[in-house]
Design an enzyme around this catalytic site. Structure first.
Site, PDB file in Angstrom:
ATOM      1  N   GLY A 150       0.819  -1.223   0.000  1.00 33.01           N
ATOM      2  CA  GLY A 150       0.000   0.000   0.000  1.00 33.01           C
ATOM      3  C   GLY A 150       0.846   1.262   0.000  1.00 33.01           C
ATOM      4  CG  ASP A 217      -2.970  -9.763   0.700  1.00 29.14           C
ATOM      5  OD1 ASP A 217      -3.351  -9.264  -0.363  1.00 29.14           O
ATOM      6  OD2 ASP A 217      -2.374  -9.100   1.584  1.00 29.14           O
ATOM      7  CE  LYS A 221      -0.552  -6.983  -0.114  1.00 27.31           C
ATOM      8  NZ  LYS A 221      -1.153  -6.838   1.214  1.00 27.31           N
ATOM      9  N   GLY A 313      -5.995   0.825   3.036  1.00 24.26           N
ATOM     10  CA  GLY A 313      -6.740   2.056   3.314  1.00 24.26           C
ATOM     11  C   GLY A 313      -6.951   2.808   2.025  1.00 24.26           C
TER      12      GLY A 313
HETATM   13  N1  HSE Z   1      -6.054  -7.269   2.873  1.00 21.32           N
HETATM   14  C1  HSE Z   1      -4.838  -6.574   2.680  1.00 21.32           C
HETATM   15  C2  HSE Z   1      -4.174  -6.378   4.032  1.00 21.32           C
HETATM   16  C3  HSE Z   1      -5.127  -5.261   2.002  1.00 21.32           C
HETATM   17  O1  HSE Z   1      -4.791  -6.680   5.056  1.00 21.32           O
HETATM   18  O2  HSE Z   1      -3.017  -5.972   4.090  1.00 21.32           O
HETATM   19  C4  HSE Z   1      -3.953  -4.604   1.334  1.00 21.32           C
HETATM   20  O3  HSE Z   1      -3.393  -5.369   0.333  1.00 21.32           O
END
Ligand code: HSE
Length: 331
Positions: A150, A217, A221, A313
């Site tokens: 992010g 997730d 990344k 966010g």
């Molecule tokens: N679900 C992800 C997190 C959102 O909790 O980091 C950002 O990629």
């Protein structure tokens, strides 16, 4: 003044964040010589186009009051194909199994010679090398700082500020939901289920939170980092993944008594890509709490560099998107 005609494809939390940030930073952008005119916005049901530039405040208002952005049902994909513009801001929901509409949108954008800035992890985790090659072939910029961590600066940090360094390894926390759950379970001895529900209320969890808690997730990344920073050619299947769903409050308490916290750590270097819960000593740079993300890079010249920031966010993710847009047009 450089006028850039842009579309925002996907108008959920991140797309709306981009619209808000463009409104808020309009003067600053103009003082840099950038006039970013959003000529099209599409959500999953509707779209709106105005070649003179949309009134983003109005589009945001309509999204909040009516749940739609416009009256047309032209899809984002059709807009990318048919509307004359320079830059596609691709913020549709991620699909890490097929790449979803995001993948098709990016391919169409490059074929139409439009630059792409995105927060959408799925297409990159599946097809990074193909997308990157297509972008180069079509002479387009492809920027995705928002996909890995992010607002935490990572890809552009390596590309720009650490240029000339070899990155030897990266390890860190790449999922805010897991970090939140583990931090609060430890600090307040709360249950896993309750903390997951809170993370969902905060709006940071994925639509299917299994992606968060099972480490999927984070793995996506790491795949993006492996391909983009280490020049590897890996996919999700190449990552060894263990999530946090089986961690008990007792295990967390035992760790705490011995001066440790438990964190879901992702690690990538040329030999290994893995995501697993690890014991981290309290006070260690990776022992950040709450929803924060952190990344420690080992580099050959600068040595260790650690960055911490908000990994999710609406406005925070939009911040990474804005930095990519500025970077494309200021270079
Ligand atoms: N679900 C992800 C997190 C959102 O909790 O980091 C950002 O990629």
């Amino acid at each position: 003044m450089k006028t850039i005609k842009a579309s925002i494809i996907g108008f959920g939390s991140v797309g709306q964040g981009v619209a808000k940030v463009l409104l808020r930073k309009n003067e600053e952008l103009r003082s840099m010589g950038l006039d970013i005119k959003v000529v099209a916005v599409a959500d999953s049901k509707t779209s709106v186009v105005n070649m003179n530039g949309l009134d983003l405040a109005h589009v945001l208002e309509r999204k909040v009051s009516e749940g739609i952005v416009g009256d047309a049902n032209t899809t984002g994909h059709d807009i990318i194909r048919d509307v004359d513009h320079d830059l596609v801001i691709e913020t549709t929901p991620t699909n890490i199994n097929t790449g979803g509409v995001g993948l098709q949108n990016m391919i169409m954008a490059f074929n139409k010679k439009r630059h792409v800035v995105t927060s959408n992890k799925g297409p990159l985790a599946l097809k990074y090398n193909e997308l990157s090659a297509l972008a180069s072939k079509c002479g387009c910029a492809f920027r995705f700082e928002a996909t890995a961590g992010g607002a935490m600066p990572l890809l552009n940090l390596v590309r720009d500020t650490l240029a000339g360094n070899e990155v030897i390894s990266i390890e860190g926390i790449f999922n805010g939901t897991c970090n939140y759950i583990l931090t609060r379970m430890m600090e307040e001895h709360a249950t896993y289920e309750l903390m997951l529900a809170e993370a969902q209320e905060l709006g940071i969890a994925e639509k299917d939170p299994t992606y968060d808690v099972e480490g999927i997730d984070s793995a996506c990344k790491l795949v993006i980092l492996a391909n983009a920073i280490f020049g590897m050619n890996v996919a999700y299947e190449d990552v060894h993944v263990t999530g946090i769903s089986r961690i008990t409050p007792e295990a967390l308490m035992l760790a705490e008594t011995n001066g440790y916290v438990v964190k879901l750590i992702g690690e990538v270097n040329r030999q290994r890509i893995q995501v697993a819960p690890r014991l981290v000593p309290k006070g260690h740079p990776l022992a950040v709490g709450g929803t924060l993300n952190v990344a420690s890079l080992q580099t050959d010249l600068a040595g260790p560099v650690t960055v911490v920031g908000r990994g999710a966010g609406s406005v925070e993710t939009a911040s990474a998107i804005l930095s990519d847009i500025i970077s494309i047009y200021m270079n």
